[in-house]
Design an enzyme around this catalytic site. Structure first.
Site, PDB file in Angstrom:
ATOM      1  N   LYS A 119      -5.919 -17.282   2.445  1.00  0.00           N
ATOM      2  CA  LYS A 119      -6.733 -18.402   2.944  1.00  0.00           C
ATOM      3  C   LYS A 119      -8.213 -18.205   2.615  1.00  0.00           C
ATOM      4  O   LYS A 119      -8.924 -19.170   2.385  1.00  0.00           O
ATOM      5  CB  LYS A 119      -6.534 -18.584   4.454  1.00  0.00           C
ATOM      6  N   LYS A 202       4.329 -22.122  -1.011  1.00  0.00           N
ATOM      7  CA  LYS A 202       4.908 -22.602   0.250  1.00  0.00           C
ATOM      8  C   LYS A 202       4.533 -24.065   0.483  1.00  0.00           C
ATOM      9  O   LYS A 202       3.400 -24.466   0.198  1.00  0.00           O
ATOM     10  CB  LYS A 202       4.325 -21.722   1.368  1.00  0.00           C
ATOM     11  N   LYS A 205       0.921 -27.986   5.196  1.00  0.00           N
ATOM     12  CA  LYS A 205       0.300 -29.240   5.622  1.00  0.00           C
ATOM     13  C   LYS A 205      -1.108 -29.406   5.067  1.00  0.00           C
ATOM     14  O   LYS A 205      -1.616 -30.507   4.982  1.00  0.00           O
ATOM     15  CB  LYS A 205       0.324 -29.417   7.144  1.00  0.00           C
TER      16      LYS A 205
END
Ligand code: AQP
Length: 340
Positions: A119, A202, A205
């Site tokens: 991230k 993956k 969202k």
């Protein structure tokens, strides 16, 4: 488990950092419902809004996404009569225990977390301190309930190992057997649902490409279109799972089919082995619409009465605090805080 006397209790959460995806549904919520209905555990499920703000969230969107996530839980079968359903920030003991765990966890442990590295990317100096501390808050979410079992998707495995390390170190440092050493529950065909555009990534969202995911609020046409356009290879489906090993996109669609239909991958391939994607994709789209449409309709119905959602969350917070307040008090006593 460090102590067999802990009540069998499940805790798990989802971030209201966007709309719910099929990955969240198959990897997490569907299994939450199964564990609730099995009746072997007390179950606590959570919208983790404090985790969501480790990256920027527009306040109005965060409020909307939190309520929509609550609606998604309930529409999928989480019953506020059978499970405790909460929004994390409404139960302050999560954040209070997280501070204690910030002082138990070691920098080196946190620096090894691959989700932080993914991230933060190259931007490690400019991300929030909260993003770095995320796994300690996650450990607190779980251990403030003395939860014993945690159903999650495969991407959370490393964070659960850290939760075990924090419990073991706390117990060791203070010479107690207070926090349970949890069991991760990572099972089923859909522990890692992949992007529809890239079988190595993956489904997420926050992926900038909406075509990469199926949102739980997508209508039937959108679901069918996204599956039709999903990246695949030119070969027919194999008749055995081994034939999917080098075919990540094909494997992903087969796994999604198996998880939605509640059958094994072998069974999907027994039924569809030899089929081209031209016929398998419409079958998958039909199944997905069949399973997801009732949930998205129920979510819209629930979202029309936000006061009712807020009432359910307030009730959940009250039930939760009956569990968390004594565990926090005892933790403070163990640590040596006056007034605990
Ligand atoms: N693609 C997935 N396949 C299987 N399980 C998944 N989960 C998430 N994506 C998949 C599981 O859903 C639960 C909640 O995840 P989360 O929302 O708290 O965080 P996340 O894993 O970071 O999910 P996203 O969608 O990728 O969110 P963003 O984009 O905001 O980071 C967890 O049990 C997770 O394993």
């Amino acid at each position: 488990m460090s102590d067999t006397s802990f009540t069998p209790r499940v805790f798990s959460g989802i971030q209201p950092s966007g709309g719910l995806t099929l990955g969240n549904y198959l990897g997490a919520i569907k299994r939450f419902v199964d564990m609730q209905n099995a009746g072997d555990f007390e179950t606590v499920y959570c919208m983790v809004d404090l985790h969501a703000i480790t990256v920027w969230q527009d306040p109005a969107a965060l409020r909307h996404n939190t309520r929509e996530l609550a609606a998604g839980f309930i529409a999928s079968g989480i019953s506020p009569d059978k499970s405790i359903l909460i929004n994390q920030s409404q139960v302050p003991e999560h954040a209070q225990l997280a501070w204690i765990f910030n002082c138990v966890a070691r920098m080196g442990w946190m620096q090894r977390m691959t989700q932080f590295k993914d991230k933060a990317g190259k931007n490690t100096q400019n991300v929030s301190l909260g993003l770095f501390g995320y796994p300690a808050l996650m450990a607190a979410d779980i251990l403030i309930y003395h939860a014993t079992h945690v159903p999650v998707g495969d991407d959370q495995k490393q964070h659960l190992e850290l939760t075990r390390d924090i419990a073991i170190k706390f117990n060791h440092d203070f010479g107690v057997d207070f926090f349970p050493v949890i069991e991760p529950v990572i099972e089923g065909a859909a522990t890692r649902v992949m992007s529809l555009r890239d079988g190595s990534k993956k489904m997420s969202k926050s992926d900038p490409s909406d075509a990469s995911r199926i949102n739980m609020t997508d209508d039937a046409d959108t679901i069918a279109k996204k599956i039709r356009k999903a990246k695949t290879d030119p070969d027919a489906l194999p008749s055995e799972a081994k034939g999917l090993e080098e075919r990540p996109e094909a494997r992903n669609l087969v796994n999604i089919y198996a998880a939605l239909a509640d059958i094994s991958v072998d069974q999907v391939l027994a039924d569809h082995g030899g089929a081209q994607f031209g016929s398998f994709k419409p079958a998958l789209a039909e199944l997905a619409v069949d399973k997801l449409s009732p949930i998205s309709k129920e979510m819209s119905r629930l979202m029309a009465d936000q006061a009712e959602i807020d009432r359910i969350l307030a009730q959940g917070a009250q039930q939760a605090r009956a569990l968390t307040a004594p565990i926090l008090k005892k933790t403070y006593e163990i640590v040596g805080m006056v007034g605990a």
